[in-house]
Structure formats: C-alpha cells, structure tokens
Design a protein around this motif. Structure first.
Motif, mmCIF file in Angstrom:
data_model
loop_
_atom_site.group_PDB
_atom_site.id
_atom_site.type_symbol
_atom_site.label_atom_id
_atom_site.label_comp_id
_atom_site.label_asym_id
_atom_site.label_seq_id
_atom_site.Cartn_x
_atom_site.Cartn_y
_atom_site.Cartn_z
ATOM 1 N N GLY A 106 52.265 64.701 17.289
ATOM 2 C CA GLY A 106 53.354 64.178 16.482
ATOM 3 C C GLY A 106 54.448 63.508 17.286
ATOM 4 N N LEU A 107 54.096 63.036 18.477
ATOM 5 C CA LEU A 107 55.068 62.418 19.378
ATOM 6 C C LEU A 107 54.832 60.917 19.466
ATOM 7 C CD1 LEU A 107 54.687 65.144 22.120
ATOM 8 C CD2 LEU A 107 56.816 64.749 20.843
ATOM 9 N N ASP A 110 58.448 56.660 22.528
ATOM 10 C CA ASP A 110 59.900 56.734 22.666
ATOM 11 C C ASP A 110 60.384 58.126 23.053
ATOM 12 O OD1 ASP A 110 60.079 54.080 22.011
ATOM 13 O OD2 ASP A 110 60.748 54.405 19.943
ATOM 14 N N ASP A 111 59.546 59.145 22.864
ATOM 15 C CA ASP A 111 59.935 60.510 23.228
ATOM 16 C C ASP A 111 59.848 60.755 24.732
ATOM 17 O OD1 ASP A 111 60.455 61.554 20.579
ATOM 18 O OD2 ASP A 111 58.292 61.469 20.242
ATOM 19 N N LEU A 112 59.121 59.885 25.440
ATOM 20 C CA LEU A 112 58.983 60.034 26.890
ATOM 21 C C LEU A 112 60.327 59.827 27.580
ATOM 22 C CD1 LEU A 112 55.706 57.955 27.366
ATOM 23 C CD2 LEU A 112 55.903 60.434 27.667
ATOM 24 N N ARG A 113 60.611 60.672 28.568
ATOM 25 C CA ARG A 113 61.839 60.520 29.349
ATOM 26 C C ARG A 113 61.565 59.886 30.708
ATOM 27 N NH1 ARG A 113 65.735 64.319 28.419
ATOM 28 N NH2 ARG A 113 66.885 63.287 30.093
ATOM 29 N N CYS A 153 55.828 71.654 24.795
ATOM 30 C CA CYS A 153 57.105 72.018 24.170
ATOM 31 C C CYS A 153 56.942 72.080 22.653
ATOM 32 C CB CYS A 153 58.186 71.009 24.547
ATOM 33 S SG CYS A 153 58.732 71.104 26.263
ATOM 34 N N VAL A 154 56.245 71.104 22.080
ATOM 35 C CA VAL A 154 55.995 71.114 20.640
ATOM 36 C C VAL A 154 55.189 72.357 20.264
ATOM 37 C CG1 VAL A 154 54.770 69.945 18.762
ATOM 38 C CG2 VAL A 154 56.139 68.614 20.389
ATOM 39 N N ASP A 159 62.664 73.020 23.075
ATOM 40 C CA ASP A 159 63.413 71.779 22.894
ATOM 41 C C ASP A 159 62.758 70.646 23.680
ATOM 42 O OD1 ASP A 159 65.542 70.115 22.070
ATOM 43 O OD2 ASP A 159 66.546 70.442 23.986
ATOM 44 N N THR A 160 62.465 69.548 23.017
ATOM 45 C CA THR A 160 61.842 68.400 23.687
ATOM 46 C C THR A 160 62.875 67.481 24.331
ATOM 47 O OG1 THR A 160 61.811 67.175 21.594
ATOM 48 C CG2 THR A 160 59.818 68.400 22.191
#
Length: 325
Positions: A106-107, A110-113, A153-154, A159-160
């Motif tokens: 579900g990622l 854009d969730d990548l840091r 984390c999911v 916390d992601t």
C-alpha cells in the motif's frame, strides 16, 4: 629570525599503500588503506594498516540491515530480499521490482525518503536522461532497501514518516544485528548517503559479519539474506557490476561493496575479507579486491576481470591501477 609557523601536531601512522597508479611506466599516485583477510576458522590470516579501527562500511552494511528487516517480521525472499540488500544499478528490472514491493504494502514511490538521484550505473544513467528522466527517489540505488524498510513498518504498525530516525524501532534493531554479526559494539552512528542510520565497526568486524552470514544456520535471517543475494546477484548490484560477476562466477560467495571504497566478501567455507581505500577512490577497488581474492586462494577468470583498471591516454591504454601488496 624565529619562525611564526607552529609545528604540525603529531599524526597517526600513515596507512600503507594498497594500490599504485602507473601511467606510461611512471608511478603517478597511490591509494592507501587498511585490509584484513580471515582464514577458514575466522582467525586473521593477513592484515595491512589498522583493520580494527572503526570505519563506516556504508552499503556493505546492507546485508545486516536486510537481516534486521526479516527479524522484524517482514517475509521477503528471492529477488525481493536480494533487492532489500542492494545498491542497485537502476536498471529497468530493479526499478520495476521496487515499485512492486511498495505497491504490495500500500505504499507509493513518494513514500521513499531516499534523496532524488540518477541510476548508479553510468550506462543506465545516460539512457535514463536521454529518455527524459529526472532525478527521483525511486532511481536512487538504495530504494530497494528503503522499500523493504517501509514495508516492515507497515507490517508492524510502526511510523513510516520517521523510519530513518536512529531511535526508530527498526533502526535500533539494525544496530543490534550489526553488533551481533560483527562481534563488536557499534563505535559510532552516522547518516548514510541515502539518509539511513549508519553503524561504524572495524574491518575485522565487517569480515566476521560476512563470514557469519554464509555460515549461519539454514532458515536463519542471516542465512536467508546470504542465500538470496547469492542466488540473485544481479538484483544486489547490476549486470555490469563486480559484485554480480563475483557472486555469479564463484558459487557460494557473498560480496557487497560500499561507498568510499569499502568492500566485504565471504567465501562459502568461511574465508573472508574486508578493506577500505582511505581516500574513498572506487577506481582502486577492483585491483585491491582481485589481489585479496588471490591471497585467499580464489582461482577463477572473474578475478582478472575484476582486477582490470586501465588508464587511458589519448584514447589508448597507457597504464593501469595495480595492487601494491
């Protein structure tokens, strides 16, 4: 007349020369560093410099990070697990699998840091730019590792947004795995180029960690990581990378380079090596790795291929970088 220039402070011993830069028969430069080779029983067989001094292993820490992700409960295997321990080249199959791994949990990219970057492989980078591509977090070479970190984390309800904080449960577990595998405490914590916490250990500890992974019990997190990397080396690096060549052509070998010219390798019988080029020059990495493998008794055509580092003059080969030990 008295000089006003203060004497330089006494410095630590200069690291030994690991590689020479030879152009037209003239030695025009040197690459210094430290190196250790471990025997089958894990004892130090050969060392240069100060292999006990802590270094940042950079991406050579990735197998330990991947093992921590497994210990935290994410069920990865095959290409996905290899990519979780990768510094990938940014080839199409790498990027597609990162997208898939994110979507499975579900990622989104854009969730990548990871910081925006071009593909690590120069050939891939040129093709990507020619096709109109721009720097993106997805194309950064650590995006597979970060996708796996986000996924665990999911899975655990962690916390992601703060998954790269050293105090995050995942990163604390990474530190424990690194110290356990290396057989020594983490000496310092920094920030890697991708933004993830980075654990400093000695080169002896790094070689021990790789040795521990190849000798670990089947089914353990460490052995699962080693087996996935060795079965799918093109996902760990890329089709034009020495780590891939070595793991593909010397069966059972675990190999992972890191930025600033760090390299760690373990052979299936427990022999292992780790080194760091002091000035961070990756051009010396191949010749030093090839010579280290020779000293460990590896006799395979890929060793010569890895060791070739020609220097050009006017488009022609006029010299090369060669190991000096």
């Amino acid at each position: 007349m008295t000089s006003s220039i203060a004497p330089l402070p006494t410095s630590s011993p200069v690291p030994p020369v690991l590689a020479e830069v030879v152009r037209s028969g003239f030695t025009e430069g040197h690459h210094r560093g430290s190196l250790v080779l471990l025997a089958v029983d894990g004892s130090v067989e050969f060392a240069l410099g100060d292999p006990a001094a802590p270094v940042f292993p950079r991406s050579s820490n990735k197998p330990m990070q991947a093992a921590a992700i497994l210990r935290a409960g994410l069920d990865l295997s095959g290409e996905r697990l290899a990519l979780a321990a990768a510094s990938h080249s940014g080839e199409g199959f790498h990027l597609e699998l990162v997208r898939t791994m994110l979507a499975e949990h579900g990622l989104k990219p854009d969730d990548l840091r990871t910081p925006p970057d071009l593909p690590l492989d120069p050939v891939e980078a040129e093709a990507y730019l020619a096709a109109g591509g721009v720097r993106e977090p997805l194309t950064m070479n650590c995006s597979g590792k970060h996708a796996a970190m986000l996924a665990v984390c999911v899975r655990n309800g962690w916390d992601t947004a703060t998954y790269l904080d050293p105090s995050h449960p995942l990163q604390r577990l990474v530190g424990e795995v690194v110290a356990e595998a290396a057989g020594e405490p983490v000496a310092a914590i920094g920030t890697d180029g991708c933004g993830a916490p980075l654990m400093a250990i000695g080169l002896v500890g790094l070689a021990r960690a790789f040795r521990a992974f190849v000798l670990a019990e089947p089914g353990s997190a460490e052995r699962r990581v080693a087996d996935a990397m060795r079965a799918h080396p093109e996902y760990v690096a890329g089709t034009r990378r020495p780590d891939t060549w070595l793991m593909r052509e010397v069966p059972g070998t675990l190999s992972k380079m890191g930025a600033e010219a760090v390299q760690a390798v373990a052979l299936p019988d427990g022999r292992a090596l780790a080194f760091k080029i002091d000035d961070g020059s990756t051009r010396a990495l191949g010749p030093v790795l090839a010579r280290s493998l020779e000293l460990l008794g590896v006799d395979a055509p890929v060793v010569s291929r890895i060791g070739r580092a020609p220097l050009l003059g006017g488009g022609a080969e006029v010299g090369g970088i060669r190991a000096a030990f």
